[in-house]
Design a protein around this motif. Structure first.
Motif, PDB file in Angstrom:
ATOM      1  N   GLY A  33       0.703  -1.358  -0.131  1.00 45.79           N
ATOM      2  CA  GLY A  33      -0.074   0.014   0.122  1.00 45.79           C
ATOM      3  C   GLY A  33       1.007   1.195  -0.080  1.00 45.79           C
ATOM      4  O   GLY A  33       2.177   1.267  -0.007  1.00 45.79           O
ATOM      5  N   ASN A  34       0.298   2.536  -0.041  1.00 48.72           N
ATOM      6  CA  ASN A  34       0.826   3.619   0.059  1.00 48.72           C
ATOM      7  C   ASN A  34       1.096   4.197   1.451  1.00 48.72           C
ATOM      8  O   ASN A  34       0.862   5.438   1.916  1.00 48.72           O
ATOM      9  N   SER A  35       1.783   3.267   2.042  1.00 49.90           N
ATOM     10  CA  SER A  35       2.280   3.546   3.760  1.00 49.90           C
ATOM     11  C   SER A  35       3.302   4.654   3.694  1.00 49.90           C
ATOM     12  O   SER A  35       4.149   4.782   2.957  1.00 49.90           O
ATOM     13  N   GLY A  90       0.519   2.296 -10.496  1.00 47.55           N
ATOM     14  CA  GLY A  90      -0.334   2.199 -11.913  1.00 47.55           C
ATOM     15  C   GLY A  90      -1.530   2.072 -11.706  1.00 47.55           C
ATOM     16  O   GLY A  90      -2.414   1.783 -12.901  1.00 47.55           O
ATOM     17  N   GLY A  91      -2.260   2.389 -10.496  1.00 45.19           N
ATOM     18  CA  GLY A  91      -3.525   2.238 -10.338  1.00 45.19           C
ATOM     19  C   GLY A  91      -4.310   0.889 -10.726  1.00 45.19           C
ATOM     20  O   GLY A  91      -3.600   0.018 -10.703  1.00 45.19           O
ATOM     21  N   GLU A  92      -5.529   0.959 -10.810  1.00 44.52           N
ATOM     22  CA  GLU A  92      -6.288  -0.449 -10.925  1.00 44.52           C
ATOM     23  C   GLU A  92      -5.834  -1.287 -12.094  1.00 44.52           C
ATOM     24  O   GLU A  92      -5.237  -2.354 -12.054  1.00 44.52           O
ATOM     25  N   VAL A 132      10.446   6.051  -1.855  1.00 43.92           N
ATOM     26  CA  VAL A 132      10.571   6.361  -3.364  1.00 43.92           C
ATOM     27  C   VAL A 132       9.236   6.345  -4.019  1.00 43.92           C
ATOM     28  O   VAL A 132       8.882   7.256  -4.679  1.00 43.92           O
ATOM     29  N   LYS A 133       8.264   5.457  -3.662  1.00 47.64           N
ATOM     30  CA  LYS A 133       6.822   5.622  -3.854  1.00 47.64           C
ATOM     31  C   LYS A 133       6.158   7.011  -3.516  1.00 47.64           C
ATOM     32  O   LYS A 133       5.449   7.602  -4.251  1.00 47.64           O
ATOM     33  N   MET A 134       6.530   7.301  -2.228  1.00 49.12           N
ATOM     34  CA  MET A 134       5.984   8.663  -1.905  1.00 49.12           C
ATOM     35  C   MET A 134       6.391   9.681  -2.654  1.00 49.12           C
ATOM     36  O   MET A 134       5.657  10.746  -3.163  1.00 49.12           O
ATOM     37  N   GLN A 194      -6.882  14.836  -1.798  1.00 49.72           N
ATOM     38  CA  GLN A 194      -5.647  14.442  -1.877  1.00 49.72           C
ATOM     39  C   GLN A 194      -5.627  13.403  -0.406  1.00 49.72           C
ATOM     40  O   GLN A 194      -6.272  13.464   0.346  1.00 49.72           O
ATOM     41  N   LYS A 195      -4.770  12.410  -0.707  1.00 44.78           N
ATOM     42  CA  LYS A 195      -4.603  11.281   0.324  1.00 44.78           C
ATOM     43  C   LYS A 195      -3.420  11.789   1.299  1.00 44.78           C
ATOM     44  O   LYS A 195      -3.336  11.123   2.077  1.00 44.78           O
ATOM     45  N   GLY A 196      -2.326  12.451   0.804  1.00 46.33           N
ATOM     46  CA  GLY A 196      -1.554  12.679   1.847  1.00 46.33           C
ATOM     47  C   GLY A 196       0.088  12.640   1.477  1.00 46.33           C
ATOM     48  O   GLY A 196       0.821  13.014   1.884  1.00 46.33           O
TER      49      GLY A 196
HETATM   50  C1  6PG Z   1      -0.135   5.502  -8.027  1.00 48.89           C
HETATM   51  C2  6PG Z   1      -0.960   6.503  -7.570  1.00 48.89           C
HETATM   52  C3  6PG Z   1      -1.876   6.359  -6.525  1.00 48.89           C
HETATM   53  C4  6PG Z   1      -2.695   7.336  -6.191  1.00 48.89           C
HETATM   54  C5  6PG Z   1      -2.119   8.170  -4.999  1.00 48.89           C
HETATM   55  C6  6PG Z   1      -2.489   9.758  -4.966  1.00 48.89           C
HETATM   56  O1  6PG Z   1       0.890   5.504  -8.638  1.00 48.89           O
HETATM   57  O2  6PG Z   1      -0.931   4.504  -8.627  1.00 48.89           O
HETATM   58  O3  6PG Z   1      -0.132   7.390  -7.321  1.00 48.89           O
HETATM   59  O4  6PG Z   1      -1.068   5.741  -5.516  1.00 48.89           O
HETATM   60  O5  6PG Z   1      -3.007   7.941  -7.133  1.00 48.89           O
HETATM   61  O6  6PG Z   1      -2.863   7.484  -3.875  1.00 48.89           O
HETATM   62  O7  6PG Z   1      -3.692   9.944  -4.616  1.00 48.89           O
HETATM   63  P1  6PG Z   1      -4.238  11.563  -4.178  1.00 48.89           P
HETATM   64  O8  6PG Z   1      -4.102  12.358  -5.370  1.00 48.89           O
HETATM   65  O9  6PG Z   1      -5.503  11.167  -3.614  1.00 48.89           O
HETATM   66  O10 6PG Z   1      -3.299  11.859  -3.099  1.00 48.89           O
END
Ligand code: 6PG
Length: 473
Positions: free
Chosen positions: A102-104, A130-132, A183-185, A262-264
């Protein structure tokens, strides 16, 4: 049922698609979800000779996986991750491995790794982008943690990942510890920056040239064929050309409320950079822009207090389009320089040993920011001498800027003259100017600081620390 090679917890859309992707590559995978009904439905729809579900208990799920176990968790970042780890903890054995996809937040990953280590349980913080669609057909995968764990997970990662421009899997061992989630952040920080840069271009075209959404899509389509080619431009065409289902003949985008969520992750990137004394103004401005957008009520009130401003020197559209193209390209490249700086600094401070060429390579495809520019960066890093101190110090990158800088200046001054906010395009340019300037006004700041607080200063002509008794104090 024979034991499976891997287990996956969390059947929201990303987890479900990742499990299907793993099974489609002939790895046996068992899934588990807190809500049993969801698991039942998922297996009814997608279960096959490689994809199984467990609805009895978490311990049955754990017992179904071959040892040493590999268990992916794909649940909402934050407390839900800790809750799953707590539940798994008594059920796992030494040498089992939890992979958090996850996006931890990366500091949570550091804490979790340390918590599990005394019991011999491995923990891999792994960014997945990459999303869904990416999760199902090939994401870009960013695992951190130990090299041994990477070797162990590599066959699965390589099988399910997207392919880069040369056909290699979009996965690499990012580095030690929490580097994968870090790096994902930062990937998401760049995602915020690039999207906002593009949004400012859209805003400029609609406000200065009265272009419709499909009209802007035509310009973006032209941009997307060259050096600006990217997934975000590709999907822009679809978003801008989508007709509204309620308003006849209108574009859907014109009816979407201008308030961004936004999720942060972008905010975390900006905060982290501040804590490390690294400058990421474009990413920070992209976060601020979302914050300002969210304040719709106040903006509506204040917009009534100030009349629209119209500048005088608007070039014809056909002259503006190529200027904007180069301005966009340079703005995005400048944002990447900030990314470079932040990851390099964090890697140095945390001892992660990340490889920037590899990160650029695995972002060439699969992830949300996939783009031609990443291939250019990948090649540039490969050619760059090891000591290179900054993205701007790479000759190929500098010549790309040299080609774009005059248009970049032109476009920013035209937009600003016409009263349109371009915080990310503007800050990318200012960052570039400031970083390539040997004469900052910080001498003046130092003088003021020394005047009111005896904060001292250094001199250009002799060594040492100086303080002046400013006569007029
Ligand atoms: C990804 C995206 C995905 C999502 C983020 C950002 O790499 O697949 O980055 O992780 O789009 O959660 O979302 P927010 O724009 O809601 O912060």
């Amino acid at each position: 049922m024979k034991k499976t090679q891997i287990g996956l917890i969390g059947l929201a859309v990303m987890g479900a698609n990742l499990a299907r992707n793993i099974a489609s590559k002939n790895f046996d995978v068992i899934v588990y979800n807190r809500t049993k009904e969801k698991t039942k439905e998922f297996i009814k729809q997608y279960g096959n000779e490689h994809l199984f579900g467990e609805t009895r208990s978490l311990s049955q799920f754990v017992a179904s996986i071959e040892r040493p176990r590999n268990i992916i968790i794909m649940v909402q970042a934050g407390k839900p991750v800790d809750a799953v780890i707590e539940e798994l903890f008594p059920l796992l054995d030494s040498d089992d491995c939890i992979i958090d996809c996850g996006n931890s937040y990366y500091r949570d990953t550091i804490r979790r790794e340390a918590y599990l280590a005394p019991k011999g349980i491995h923990f891999v913080g792994c960014g997945v982008s990459g999303g869904e669609e990416g999760a199902l057909h090939g994401p870009s995968i960013m695992p951190g943690g130990s090299g041994e764990n990477y070797v162990r997970l590599r066959p699965i990662f390589e099988a399910i990942a997207a392919r880069d421009f040369n056909g290699w899997a979009c996965v690499t061992h990012i580095g030690w510890g929490a580097s994968g989630h870090f790096v994902k952040m930062v990937h998401n920080g760049i995602e915020y920056a690039v999207m906002q840069i593009m949004a400012e271009a859209y805003d400029t075209l609609r406000k200065l040239y009265n272009l419709s959404a499909p009209g802007i899509a035509d310009i973006f389509e032209d941009y997307s064929k060259g050096k600006l080619g990217s997934y975000l431009f590709d999907i822009s065409l679809k978003v801008l050309r989508k007709e509204d289902e309620f308003q006849d003949g209108a574009s859907l985008v014109d009816y979407i409320l201008d308030r961004a969520g936004q999720k942060g992750t972008g905010k975390w990137t900006a905060i982290d950079a501040l804590e490390r004394n690294v400058c990421v103004p474009t990413i920070a401005e992209a976060v601020f822009a979302r914050n300002i957008s969210a304040n719709k009520k106040l903006r509506t009130e204040l917009s009534a207090t100030f009349e629209e401003f119209h500048g005088k020197n608007l070039p014809p559209l056909n002259k503006f389009i190529p200027l904007l193209k180069n301005g966009l390209y340079a703005s995005i490249l400048s944002a990447y320089a900030q990314w470079y700086d932040l990851i390099t600094q964090a890697s140095r401070e945390e001892g992660w040993e990340v490889n920037l060429a590899e990160i650029s390579r695995i972002w060439e495809w699969g992830c949300i920011i996939r783009a031609e520019i990443l291939s250019f960066l990948h090649e540039s890093f490969l050619d760059a001498p090891e000591w290179v101190s900054h993205l701007f110090a790479i000759p190929e990158v500098m010549s790309a800027f040299r080609e774009s800088v005059p248009d970049w200046h032109g476009v920013v001054s035209i937009i600003i003259e016409h009263g349109i906010a371009v915080p990310t395009i503007g800050s990318s340019l200012s960052y570039f100017e400031a970083m390539t300037d040997n004469e900052h006004p910080a001498n003046y700041l130092q003088g003021l600081r020394d005047f009111f607080g005896a904060h001292t200063y250094e001199r250009t002509d002799r060594k040492g620390v100086f303080h002046t008794e400013w006569s007029d104090k």
